[in-house]
Write an enzyme that holds these catalytic residues in place. Sequence first.
Site, PDB file in Angstrom:
ATOM      1  N   SER A  89      42.035 143.752   5.138  1.00  0.00           N
ATOM      2  CA  SER A  89      42.535 142.421   4.786  1.00  0.00           C
ATOM      3  C   SER A  89      42.310 141.488   5.966  1.00  0.00           C
ATOM      4  CB  SER A  89      44.028 142.478   4.449  1.00  0.00           C
ATOM      5  OG  SER A  89      44.595 141.184   4.387  1.00  0.00           O
ATOM      6  N   TYR A 116      52.398 145.401   7.909  1.00  0.00           N
ATOM      7  CA  TYR A 116      51.253 145.291   6.998  1.00  0.00           C
ATOM      8  C   TYR A 116      50.015 144.851   7.769  1.00  0.00           C
ATOM      9  CZ  TYR A 116      48.208 143.595   3.290  1.00  0.00           C
ATOM     10  OH  TYR A 116      47.125 143.381   2.473  1.00  0.00           O
ATOM     11  N   LYS A 120      46.462 146.966   8.457  1.00  0.00           N
ATOM     12  CA  LYS A 120      45.132 146.473   8.113  1.00  0.00           C
ATOM     13  C   LYS A 120      44.230 146.427   9.344  1.00  0.00           C
ATOM     14  CE  LYS A 120      45.823 146.450   3.889  1.00  0.00           C
ATOM     15  NZ  LYS A 120      45.091 147.440   3.070  1.00  0.00           N
ATOM     16  N   SER A 151      47.064 140.573  -8.816  1.00  0.00           N
ATOM     17  CA  SER A 151      47.210 141.865  -9.467  1.00  0.00           C
ATOM     18  C   SER A 151      48.681 142.234  -9.518  1.00  0.00           C
ATOM     19  CB  SER A 151      46.420 142.939  -8.699  1.00  0.00           C
ATOM     20  OG  SER A 151      47.039 143.206  -7.454  1.00  0.00           O
TER      21      SER A 151
END
Length: 293
Positions: A89, A116, A120, A151
């Site tokens: 990401s 997070y 990544k 999503s």
Amino acid sequence: MEALLLSVGLLLGAYVLVYYNLVKGPPCRGIASLRGRTAVVTGISSCGRTREPFNLLLRVNHIGPFLLTHLLLPRLKTCAPSRVVVVSSAAHSRGRLDFTRLDCPVVGWRQELRAYADSKLANVLFARELATQLEGTGITCYAAHPGPVNSELFLRHVPGWLRPLLRPVAWLVLRAPRGGAQTPLYCALQEGIEPLSGRYFANCHVEEVTPAARDDRAAHRLWEASKRLAGLGPGEGAESDEDPQPEDPYSPSSPHPEEPTASELYPSPQSSPDLSKVMRRILVKAEPELQTS
């Protein structure tokens, strides 16, 4: 005043919609067929709580794909030329790995956002080190940024009462899953990108990354720590993760193997047995499909 704010909001939403879906996320051109090739695309996003005291985001986003890739290496070598695509990401640019607290649990949304980004960054460093380890084997590796995608993962951890409000916003400003799949597919299928093994791709193009994501020493240290966390071997000793000034991994006394040994591919029962057994069962079940593909 309210009308002005509404107009500005609509214009901003239209700009983001066009920017992400038409400018920043164009369909990749000339993608080859997957027939006769083997590609492993790894990547997922997770947050939440566990009873065990570890960093769930790091374990799911990095350690899981790390272990899966290692278990598949013999098959990938047999099927060479093969590719491994790690879904990273753009958030990796905000990551900063702290090896003294690499697997510590995170609490609170601020720490989860930071964890997070760190996971990544680990994805990018993993692809970089994996390319170095597998140089000359016929396996190439890439880190891919799919972009912001609309999503179920986006709304999975959002409170139920907030989802009806966010769904229209997500539809307006995020890419459709088809658009998000373009760059990972490009890395898995595009001809001629083999010399770019270990690089980071976004919008179907190779992109430069931050200095932290180009740090080969950090990539190798993460590799060793990940082996230990995945149960693939001792990796870096536990004391090196707790010591702010670890021993230099590039010293002559520290081996840097080109590829995993048999003992590394099959973990010992004393080290992360549950995760290793689960992954090996998955691999055994997948073998008939791989043999007929």
